[in-house]
Design an enzyme around this catalytic site. Structure first.
Site, short mmCIF file in Angstrom:
data_model
loop_
_atom_site.label_atom_id
_atom_site.label_comp_id
_atom_site.label_asym_id
_atom_site.label_seq_id
_atom_site.Cartn_x
_atom_site.Cartn_y
_atom_site.Cartn_z
N TRP A 242 0.86 -1.20 0.00
CA TRP A 242 0.00 0.00 0.00
C TRP A 242 0.88 1.23 0.00
CZ3 TRP A 242 -4.96 2.22 0.44
CH2 TRP A 242 -6.01 1.34 0.20
N SER B 152 -0.26 -2.80 5.39
CA SER B 152 0.42 -2.72 6.69
C SER B 152 -0.14 -3.73 7.69
CB SER B 152 0.30 -1.31 7.27
OG SER B 152 1.07 -0.43 6.50
N PHE B 153 -1.43 -4.02 7.57
CA PHE B 153 -2.02 -4.97 8.52
C PHE B 153 -1.34 -6.33 8.43
CE2 PHE B 153 -5.25 -7.77 10.35
CZ PHE B 153 -5.57 -7.05 11.50
N GLU B 154 -0.82 -6.68 7.23
CA GLU B 154 -0.19 -7.99 7.02
C GLU B 154 1.28 -8.02 7.43
OE1 GLU B 154 -2.38 -6.66 4.51
OE2 GLU B 154 -3.87 -7.91 5.51
N ILE C 294 -2.06 6.18 5.64
CA ILE C 294 -2.46 7.58 5.48
C ILE C 294 -3.94 7.70 5.84
CG2 ILE C 294 -2.64 9.50 3.85
CD1 ILE C 294 -0.16 8.33 2.44
N GLU D 53 -11.12 8.79 5.35
CA GLU D 53 -12.32 9.41 5.93
C GLU D 53 -12.99 8.53 6.97
OE1 GLU D 53 -14.84 10.40 2.67
OE2 GLU D 53 -13.54 12.04 2.02
N HIS E 37 -10.99 3.10 9.46
CA HIS E 37 -10.13 1.99 9.06
C HIS E 37 -8.67 2.24 9.46
CE1 HIS E 37 -9.89 -1.71 6.66
NE2 HIS E 37 -8.66 -1.34 6.44
N PHE F 228 9.58 -1.45 14.15
CA PHE F 228 8.32 -0.86 13.67
C PHE F 228 8.60 0.34 12.77
CE2 PHE F 228 4.57 1.94 14.43
CZ PHE F 228 3.57 1.06 14.02
N ARG G 194 8.85 12.06 4.98
CA ARG G 194 9.49 11.12 5.93
C ARG G 194 10.01 9.84 5.27
NH1 ARG G 194 6.07 14.42 7.98
NH2 ARG G 194 6.27 15.19 10.13
C1 DLZ Z 1 -7.53 -1.08 3.40
C2 DLZ Z 1 -6.33 -0.18 3.61
C3 DLZ Z 1 -6.52 1.21 3.61
C4 DLZ Z 1 -7.86 1.88 3.46
N1 DLZ Z 1 -5.48 2.04 3.75
C5 DLZ Z 1 -4.23 1.52 3.90
C6 DLZ Z 1 -3.10 2.37 4.04
O1 DLZ Z 1 -3.16 3.61 4.02
N2 DLZ Z 1 -1.88 1.78 4.21
C7 DLZ Z 1 -1.72 0.40 4.26
O2 DLZ Z 1 -0.59 -0.07 4.45
N3 DLZ Z 1 -2.78 -0.41 4.10
C8 DLZ Z 1 -4.02 0.10 3.92
N4 DLZ Z 1 -5.09 -0.72 3.76
C9 DLZ Z 1 -4.85 -2.19 3.66
C10 DLZ Z 1 -4.73 -2.91 5.00
O3 DLZ Z 1 -3.45 -2.71 5.59
C11 DLZ Z 1 -4.91 -4.42 4.78
O4 DLZ Z 1 -4.05 -4.85 3.73
C12 DLZ Z 1 -6.32 -4.80 4.42
O5 DLZ Z 1 -7.23 -4.33 5.41
C13 DLZ Z 1 -6.49 -6.34 4.27
O6 DLZ Z 1 -6.22 -6.99 5.52
#
Ligand code: DLZ
Length: 164
Positions: free
Chosen positions: A29, A63-65, A89, A92, A95, A120, A134
């Protein structure tokens, strides 16, 4: 408020990183931002004696992964530390908050369960411009800061385990 330059480090205080191996997990992302973070981290590792072939990169969707990516790298490779790099980032909806909380909690948990440090390197910005600033822009590069933290933590880990 003044922002610290994220690329600044005192070269004399960095342990010798020759022979160390590092994993780097990179979120796809905001790819231009995370590419800048990776370039900064890679350069700082190599500048401090790490061989390019000892830097193992894995991409994950977002980032969640990063937590799962770091966990898998720790399980399947023989690295001294792992750096996670992402760029969140603010949008609105809420999430952003859930992903920020999820990944920071996830990485914290890894640091209490793995035998190697996980760094991190996730930017959590309000705007794209803040992220640009950054990741190799006017405030430096958080990837560099994370590489230096990784070298320092890997060294501390090696020293303490050798004394054990
Ligand atoms: C879904 C999502 C959104 C809206 N924004 C970002 C972001 O700004 N940066 C980022 O690294 N990941 C974003 N994701 C994706 C989530 O991290 C994740 O991949 C999804 O929710 C699937 O688990």
């Amino acid at each position: 408020m003044a922002t610290t330059n994220l690329s600044h480090y005192d070269t004399e205080s960095i342990p010798n990183a020759e022979g160390m191996r590092f994993g780097v997990v990179v979120s796809e992302w905001n790819e231009k931002i995370t590419a800048g973070l990776f370039d900064g981290a890679h350069k700082a590792l190599v500048d401090n004696g790490v061989l390019p072939e000892d830097i193992i990169r894995v991409n994950v969707p977002g980032s969640f992964e990063l937590t799962f990516g770091a966990s898998m790298l720790a399980e399947t490779t023989n690295v001294d530390a792992i750096i996670t790099l992402g760029s969140l980032i603010q949008g609105e909806t809420k999430h952003f908050d859930f992903v920020c909380q999820g990944v920071s909690n996830g990485i914290t948990q890894l640091n209490t369960s793995l035998e190697i440090p996980v760094i991190f390197g996730v930017l959590t910005d309000n705007t794209m411009q803040q992220a640009i600033d950054r990741s190799g822009g006017k405030h430096g590069n958080k990837g560099v800061e994370c590489a230096i933290a990784a070298i320092k933590m890997a060294s501390i880990n090696q020293i303490l385990r050798a004394e054990d």
